[in-house]
Design an enzyme around this catalytic site. Structure first.
Site, PDB file in Angstrom:
ATOM      1  N   GLU A  39       0.925  -1.223  -0.043  1.00  0.00           N
ATOM      2  CA  GLU A  39      -0.003   0.121  -0.023  1.00  0.00           C
ATOM      3  C   GLU A  39       1.001   1.132   0.106  1.00  0.00           C
ATOM      4  O   GLU A  39       2.154   1.143   0.295  1.00  0.00           O
ATOM      5  CB  GLU A  39      -0.880  -0.047   1.151  1.00  0.00           C
ATOM      6  CG  GLU A  39      -1.805  -1.259   1.118  1.00  0.00           C
ATOM      7  CD  GLU A  39      -2.765  -0.939   2.447  1.00  0.00           C
ATOM      8  OE1 GLU A  39      -2.899  -0.233   3.335  1.00  0.00           O
ATOM      9  OE2 GLU A  39      -3.719  -2.060   2.306  1.00  0.00           O
ATOM     10  N   HIS A 134      -7.802  10.667 -27.512  1.00  0.00           N
ATOM     11  CA  HIS A 134      -7.993   9.787 -28.675  1.00  0.00           C
ATOM     12  C   HIS A 134      -9.330  10.181 -29.274  1.00  0.00           C
ATOM     13  O   HIS A 134      -9.435  10.148 -30.697  1.00  0.00           O
ATOM     14  CB  HIS A 134      -7.982   8.259 -28.313  1.00  0.00           C
ATOM     15  CG  HIS A 134      -8.338   7.399 -29.289  1.00  0.00           C
ATOM     16  ND1 HIS A 134      -7.086   7.349 -30.481  1.00  0.00           N
ATOM     17  CD2 HIS A 134      -9.271   6.642 -29.566  1.00  0.00           C
ATOM     18  CE1 HIS A 134      -7.572   6.465 -31.256  1.00  0.00           C
ATOM     19  NE2 HIS A 134      -8.810   5.952 -30.843  1.00  0.00           N
ATOM     20  N   LYS A 206      -8.175   0.731 -42.397  1.00  0.00           N
ATOM     21  CA  LYS A 206      -7.686   0.071 -41.431  1.00  0.00           C
ATOM     22  C   LYS A 206      -8.843  -0.413 -40.610  1.00  0.00           C
ATOM     23  O   LYS A 206     -10.006   0.053 -40.376  1.00  0.00           O
ATOM     24  CB  LYS A 206      -6.941   0.864 -40.337  1.00  0.00           C
ATOM     25  CG  LYS A 206      -6.204   0.074 -39.208  1.00  0.00           C
ATOM     26  CD  LYS A 206      -5.538   0.671 -38.167  1.00  0.00           C
ATOM     27  CE  LYS A 206      -6.432   1.460 -37.250  1.00  0.00           C
ATOM     28  NZ  LYS A 206      -5.622   1.914 -36.144  1.00  0.00           N
ATOM     29  N   ASP A 231      -0.747  11.261 -36.586  1.00  0.00           N
ATOM     30  CA  ASP A 231      -1.759  10.486 -35.559  1.00  0.00           C
ATOM     31  C   ASP A 231      -1.675  10.902 -34.123  1.00  0.00           C
ATOM     32  O   ASP A 231      -0.877  12.048 -33.990  1.00  0.00           O
ATOM     33  CB  ASP A 231      -1.358   9.082 -35.714  1.00  0.00           C
ATOM     34  CG  ASP A 231      -2.460   8.059 -35.399  1.00  0.00           C
ATOM     35  OD1 ASP A 231      -3.658   8.600 -35.065  1.00  0.00           O
ATOM     36  OD2 ASP A 231      -2.385   6.966 -35.535  1.00  0.00           O
ATOM     37  N   THR A 239       0.207   0.465 -36.618  1.00  0.00           N
ATOM     38  CA  THR A 239      -0.667   1.321 -37.462  1.00  0.00           C
ATOM     39  C   THR A 239       0.309   2.178 -38.250  1.00  0.00           C
ATOM     40  O   THR A 239      -0.119   2.283 -39.628  1.00  0.00           O
ATOM     41  CB  THR A 239      -1.360   2.276 -36.677  1.00  0.00           C
ATOM     42  OG1 THR A 239      -2.478   1.187 -35.883  1.00  0.00           O
ATOM     43  CG2 THR A 239      -2.665   3.247 -37.644  1.00  0.00           C
TER      44      THR A 239
END
Length: 322
Positions: A39, A134, A206, A231, A239
Site C-alpha cells: 500500500e 484519442h 484499417k 496520428d 498502425t
C-alpha cells in the site's frame, strides 16, 4: 482566484518541472510513501487550504509502476487535496489513460473512459485538462465536470513548416486510418495556408479485430510526394508502419511521422525501423528515454503552462482548444 499551487507525483516530476518553469511558479512539496504490504500514502506538505490547485501528471506504464498504480495514486492525492481544503482542484493530464476504449464494439463491452471520468469526479476534481485525447467528443461527453481539450496541432504544424519551408515536391498529409481524417484535414488546411501552396490529404483503410489489424488500402495520390503521416498516438507502431508501407508502395518519395503522444510499447522501435522514416516528431507528454537519432521531441510544457495560467486568471482559455 486564490493563490496557485502546482503539484506532481514523483513519477512525472521532470515534466512538471518544465511546466513550472514556463509558468514561473515552483512545484509545491508533497510526500509519497510505500509500505511493506504494497500500500502507499501520498499527501501535500504545503498548505493548500483555499488554494487553486493544479496536479500535473500523465498516466502511463513505465518500468517502475503500472498505469493503474499511477491512476490510483493520482486519485488518492486528489482526495487528500480536497480533504486539506483546496478551493479548486484541476487535474492536468497530458496523456490520459484508457482513452482508446470509448465505445462498445462487442456485447457487454465496458466503457473505461466513462468510468475514469466518474472516478476523477468522485474524488473532487473540478477541471480536467488533457492534450489530444484519442476521441475528443468521447472525452468531453464522459465528464460532467469542466474539461479542457488542448491541441498539439500548433506544435506539429510549426515543426512541419520548418521542415517543408524550402521543399519543392508535392506534400501530402496522410491519416493512418479513417478515424483521423478530420485531424489530418485541419492540419492540411493550416499547412497549405502557411506554405502558400496546395497540400493534399490521403488515408489508409484499417480494420481492427482485437490486436489483429487488416486493411491497408491507400486512398489518395502520394506518388513522388513528401508524405506526413499524422496520428494522435504511436503505441506499438503497427498502425504507423502499415500506413508508411502503403505510402511507400504507392510511390511516396519521403516519409515523415508526426504524433501527439509517443507511447512506443512492445516492439514499436523494431516495427518503425523497417520504414525509411526521415523523422518521427512527438511531444514530450510522455517521458522518452533513449530515443533513436531521427526522433525529435516537441515541448508541450509551455502550452500546458499557458492553459494553467489562463484557468487561474479566469481566461480566456477556450481559444487554446480550437
Amino acid at each position: 482566484m486564490s493563490r496557485l499551487k502546482l503539484f506532481s507525483l514523483d513519477t512525472g516530476a521532470d515534466f512538471a518541472g518544465r511546466v513550472a518553469a514556463a509558468l514561473g511558479e515552483p512545484l509545491a512539496r508533497h510526500e509519497e510513501r510505500c509500505f511493506a504490504d504494497g500500500e502507499h500514502k501520498v499527501r501535500p506538505l504545503d498548505d493548500v487550504e483555499g488554494a487553486d490547485v493544479f496536479l500535473v501528471q500523465s498516466l502511463y506504464r513505465d518500468r517502475c509502476s503500472s498505469v493503474d498504480e499511477k491512476l490510483l495514486r493520482c486519485l488518492f492525492f486528489i482526495g487528500a487535496l480536497r480533504d486539506a481544503g483546496a478551493a479548486r482542484i484541476t487535474a492536468v493530464i497530458p496523456y490520459l489513460c484508457y482513452g482508446r476504449k470509448d465505445r462498445r464494439t462487442k456485447l457487454r463491452d465496458p466503457l473505461p473512459t466513462r468510468y475514469l471520468a466518474s472516478l476523477f469526479e468522485a474524488m473532487g476534481t473540478q477541471v480536467v485538462v488533457t492534450l489530444d485525447a484519442h476521441n475528443q467528443a468521447a472525452f468531453e461527453n464522459a465528464f460532467r465536470c469542466r474539461t479542457l481539450h488542448l491541441l498539439a496541432e500548433p506544435l506539429l504544424l510549426e515543426f512541419a513548416i520548418r521542415r517543408l519551408a524550402s521543399e519543392q515536391r508535392s506534400v501530402v498529409v496522410l491519416s493512418p486510418d479513417e478515424g483521423g481524417i478530420k485531424r489530418v484535414e485541419k492540419l492540411r488546411q493550416a499547412l497549405s495556408e502557411r506554405l502558400g501552396r496546395p497540400v493534399t490529404t490521403a488515408f489508409v483503410e484499417k480494420h481492427r479485430d482485437g490486436e489483429r489489424l487488416t486493411g491497408g488500402t491507400l486512398v489518395g495520390e502520394v506518388r513522388g510526394a513528401v508524405v506526413l503521416i499524422v496520428d494522435d498516438l504511436i503505441a506499438s507502431g503497427t498502425t504507423l508502419y502499415r500506413a508508411g508501407e502503403a505510402a511507400q508502395k504507392a510511390g511516396a518519395q519521403s516519409l515523415l511521422a508526426l504524433a501527439s503522444h509517443g507511447q512506443f510499447s512492445a516492439d514499436a522501435y523494431t516495427n518503425l525501423a523497417h520504414l525509411p522514416l526521415e523523422v518521427v516528431a512527438i511531444t514530450n507528454s510522455l517521458p522518452q528515454l533513449d530515443l533513436p537519432e531521427h526522433f525529435q521531441l516537441l515541448d508541450c510544457a509551455p502550452l500546458l503552462a499557458e492553459a494553467i495560467r489562463r484557468l487561474h486568471d479566469s481566461g480566456p482559455v477556450s481559444e487554446l482548444t480550437l
